[in-house]
Design a protein around this motif. Structure first.
Motif, PDB file in Angstrom:
ATOM      1  N   THR A 110      -3.185  -4.567   4.023  1.00 61.11           N
ATOM      2  CA  THR A 110      -3.942  -4.015   2.890  1.00 61.11           C
ATOM      3  C   THR A 110      -4.446  -2.611   3.206  1.00 61.11           C
ATOM      4  O   THR A 110      -4.455  -1.733   2.347  1.00 61.11           O
ATOM      5  CB  THR A 110      -5.080  -4.987   2.472  1.00 61.11           C
ATOM      6  N   GLU A 114      -3.894   1.002   1.280  1.00 61.50           N
ATOM      7  CA  GLU A 114      -4.963   1.952   0.941  1.00 61.50           C
ATOM      8  C   GLU A 114      -4.546   3.367   1.351  1.00 61.50           C
ATOM      9  O   GLU A 114      -4.722   4.324   0.605  1.00 61.50           O
ATOM     10  CB  GLU A 114      -6.266   1.585   1.658  1.00 61.50           C
ATOM     11  N   LEU A 117      -1.820   4.765  -0.932  1.00 59.54           N
ATOM     12  CA  LEU A 117      -2.362   5.196  -2.234  1.00 59.54           C
ATOM     13  C   LEU A 117      -3.098   6.523  -2.093  1.00 59.54           C
ATOM     14  O   LEU A 117      -3.037   7.394  -2.968  1.00 59.54           O
ATOM     15  CB  LEU A 117      -3.316   4.126  -2.806  1.00 59.54           C
ATOM     16  N   LYS A 118      -3.783   6.695  -0.968  1.00 58.57           N
ATOM     17  CA  LYS A 118      -4.500   7.956  -0.746  1.00 58.57           C
ATOM     18  C   LYS A 118      -3.528   9.119  -0.570  1.00 58.57           C
ATOM     19  O   LYS A 118      -3.774  10.224  -1.064  1.00 58.57           O
ATOM     20  CB  LYS A 118      -5.441   7.833   0.467  1.00 58.57           C
ATOM     21  N   LYS A 121      -2.441  10.100  -4.081  1.00 62.43           N
ATOM     22  CA  LYS A 121      -3.479  10.844  -4.809  1.00 62.43           C
ATOM     23  C   LYS A 121      -3.637  12.249  -4.232  1.00 62.43           C
ATOM     24  O   LYS A 121      -3.776  13.222  -4.958  1.00 62.43           O
ATOM     25  CB  LYS A 121      -4.810  10.093  -4.741  1.00 62.43           C
ATOM     26  N   SER A 146      -7.963  -5.864  -0.466  1.00 62.86           N
ATOM     27  CA  SER A 146      -9.021  -4.861  -0.580  1.00 62.86           C
ATOM     28  C   SER A 146      -8.904  -4.222  -1.972  1.00 62.86           C
ATOM     29  O   SER A 146      -7.886  -4.354  -2.644  1.00 62.86           O
ATOM     30  CB  SER A 146      -8.895  -3.822   0.537  1.00 62.86           C
ATOM     31  N   GLY A 148      -8.530  -1.306  -3.450  1.00 64.88           N
ATOM     32  CA  GLY A 148      -7.442  -0.411  -3.854  1.00 64.88           C
ATOM     33  C   GLY A 148      -6.134  -1.183  -3.960  1.00 64.88           C
ATOM     34  O   GLY A 148      -5.404  -1.069  -4.952  1.00 64.88           O
ATOM     35  N   SER A 151      -5.985  -3.431  -6.831  1.00 63.67           N
ATOM     36  CA  SER A 151      -5.796  -2.692  -8.093  1.00 63.67           C
ATOM     37  C   SER A 151      -4.327  -2.534  -8.454  1.00 63.67           C
ATOM     38  O   SER A 151      -3.987  -2.421  -9.629  1.00 63.67           O
ATOM     39  CB  SER A 151      -6.432  -1.299  -7.997  1.00 63.67           C
ATOM     40  N   LEU A 165     -11.482  -2.340 -11.493  1.00 63.44           N
ATOM     41  CA  LEU A 165     -10.806  -1.896 -10.272  1.00 63.44           C
ATOM     42  C   LEU A 165     -10.466  -0.416 -10.401  1.00 63.44           C
ATOM     43  O   LEU A 165     -11.042   0.274 -11.248  1.00 63.44           O
ATOM     44  CB  LEU A 165      -9.549  -2.759 -10.063  1.00 63.44           C
ATOM     45  N   LEU A 166      -9.571   0.089  -9.560  1.00 55.53           N
ATOM     46  CA  LEU A 166      -9.169   1.504  -9.640  1.00 55.53           C
ATOM     47  C   LEU A 166      -8.677   1.828 -11.052  1.00 55.53           C
ATOM     48  O   LEU A 166      -7.844   1.086 -11.589  1.00 55.53           O
ATOM     49  CB  LEU A 166      -8.001   1.781  -8.687  1.00 55.53           C
TER      50      LEU A 166
END
Ligand SMILES: *Cc1c(COP(=O)(O)O)cnc(C)c1O
Length: 398
Positions: A110, A114, A117-118, A121, A146, A148, A151, A165-166
């Motif tokens: 998880t 995260e 996803l970061k 972004k 978690s 993120g 989501s 969520l996100l």
């Protein structure tokens, strides 16, 4: 007092101590050897679950255990403020087998999600000079617990109690390229998917779909994130499942079998994604510590010396043949899917948890995926004889 009473008492105690987010099977495993597990009553089990696709090399592999012992006596942890050799060694091997450019070690799957996803972004922020981007994920996906990762997990049941969520996550139909196309706009920064959906029921991406998503990502300057946490590390019959599709992700996540039981995951990035985040953007205290990296380094070394992937391909084919025969023989089995040593049988009704329980009583560990599907994710080192024995137990239990 009998061993049985002992087990019962221990389980009752556990239920008073451990936070109850699981309905566990009434077994306490004590140790393992090869592809066998032994409970505290001394009963032997053939393992086709590998601790949810984690223990690829099986249990108590002498070479692996020696590597852990050696590192435990040297240095467990030092933080990411300093370099450590096992992280460099494991990272180098992971990049070599994936042809990715950079790796970041995490403590779990998880957390790898995260980080992925970061990156997405951050990449879009660098591209556009502002935030507020959207990510396309798949229905029936699983990426972790978690917030993120949850989501982007396409499961209402898991998500609903924890909303909101996100923001900016849109769900497409897996293996339906038009449904992805329809969700793209100028704010979309990434598409995230499992190459083979695991928890969702062992659904491999079609070649047309994965290639199509890759082309869409290229055309719209979006990142393709492939979650290989369950299907990666040799399980599909390729080191990473995407390697048989002729596509390459911008970001990939791994975990589960990477450490063979010690908690380690990673996100890997290639090309422009590999430089999207800069110092200060991401961190972890434990992630990539010398102990877990020594484990992953040894796992990756053994993958080479013992030709684990070639073995998976061979025994996976055998498992495929046997499960096909089984499917043809039983009307209640309506589908057989998967690749290598990640295969699933779908029943015509929601009996998978009951089947798992019955199999456990027959000393076979086999887990479900959802309520209709039983999932075959054994240690990667199983043999054809193990498959035969598993089928025998399966026949008997059904
Ligand atoms: C297990 C899994 C995760 C989550 O990993 P954890 O280590 O449990 O956090 C994410 N994605 C996939 C595909 C998984 O199978």
């Amino acid at each position: 007092m009998s061993a049985f009473d002992d087990t019962k008492q221990t389980i009752e105690k556990a239920e008073q101590i451990l936070y109850k987010t699981y309905n566990r099977f009434p077994v306490i495993f004590d140790h393992g050897k090869g592809v066998f597990l032994y409970d505290t009553e001394g009963k032997e089990y053939l393992d086709f679950g590998a601790g949810i696709a984690v223990c690829g090399l099986g249990y108590n592999d002498p070479e692996y255990t020696a590597a852990l012992e050696n590192q435990a006596g040297k240095l467990l942890h030092i933080s990411n403020l300093f370099y450590n050799q096992p992280a460099i060694d494991a990272g180098e091997k992971l990049l070599a087998v994936s042809q990715m450019d950079r790796v970041f070690f995490t403590n779990s799957g998880t957390e790898a999600i995260e980080g992925a996803l970061k990156i997405a972004k951050r990449y879009a922020y660098n591209r556009d000079g502002h935030g507020g981007h959207e990510i396309i994920a798949m229905k029936h996906s699983f990426h972790g617990r978690s917030l993120g990762a949850l989501s982007v997990t396409g499961n209402d049941h898991y998500q609903e109690p924890f909303a909101p969520l996100l923001p900016g996550i849109r769900f497409a139909e897996f293996n339906d390229l038009d449904s992805v196309k329809a969700l793209i706009n100028e704010n979309t920064c990434a598409v995230i998917m499992e190459t083979i959906q695991g928890e969702g029921g062992i659904y491999p991406a079609t070649e047309e779909f994965l290639k199509g998503v890759r082309a869409l990502c290229d055309g719209h300057d979006m990142l393709l994130i492939l979650d290989e946490i369950q299907c990666g590390m040799g399980r599909s019959g390729e080191m990473f499942a995407w390697q048989s599709y002729g596509v390459k992700p911008d970001v990939m996540t791994v975990a589960k079998a990477l450490g063979n039981g010690v908690p380690i995951g990673a996100f890997l990035a290639s090309g422009r994604a590999a430089t999207a985040m800069v110092p200060g953007d991401h961190g972890t205290t434990y992630g990539g510590n010398p102990f877990v990296c020594a484990a992953a380094d040894k796992v990756l070394e053994i993958f080479g010396t013992r030709e684990i992937v070639a073995h998976v391909r061979q025994v996976g084919e055998y498992l495929w043949k046997k499960l096909d025969e089984f499917t043809a023989k039983h009307d209640c089995v309506v589908d057989h899917r998967g690749r290598g040593l990640i295969q699933g049988l779908e029943f015509d009704r929601p009996v998978a948890p009951i089947v798992s329980k019955a199999l456990l009583e027959n000393q076979l560990v086999l887990i479900s995926a959802g309520t209709n599907i039983i999932r075959f994710v054994p240690p990667l080192v199983i043999t054809e004889e193990d498959v035969d024995w598993m089928i025998e137990k399966l026949e008997k239990s059904l």
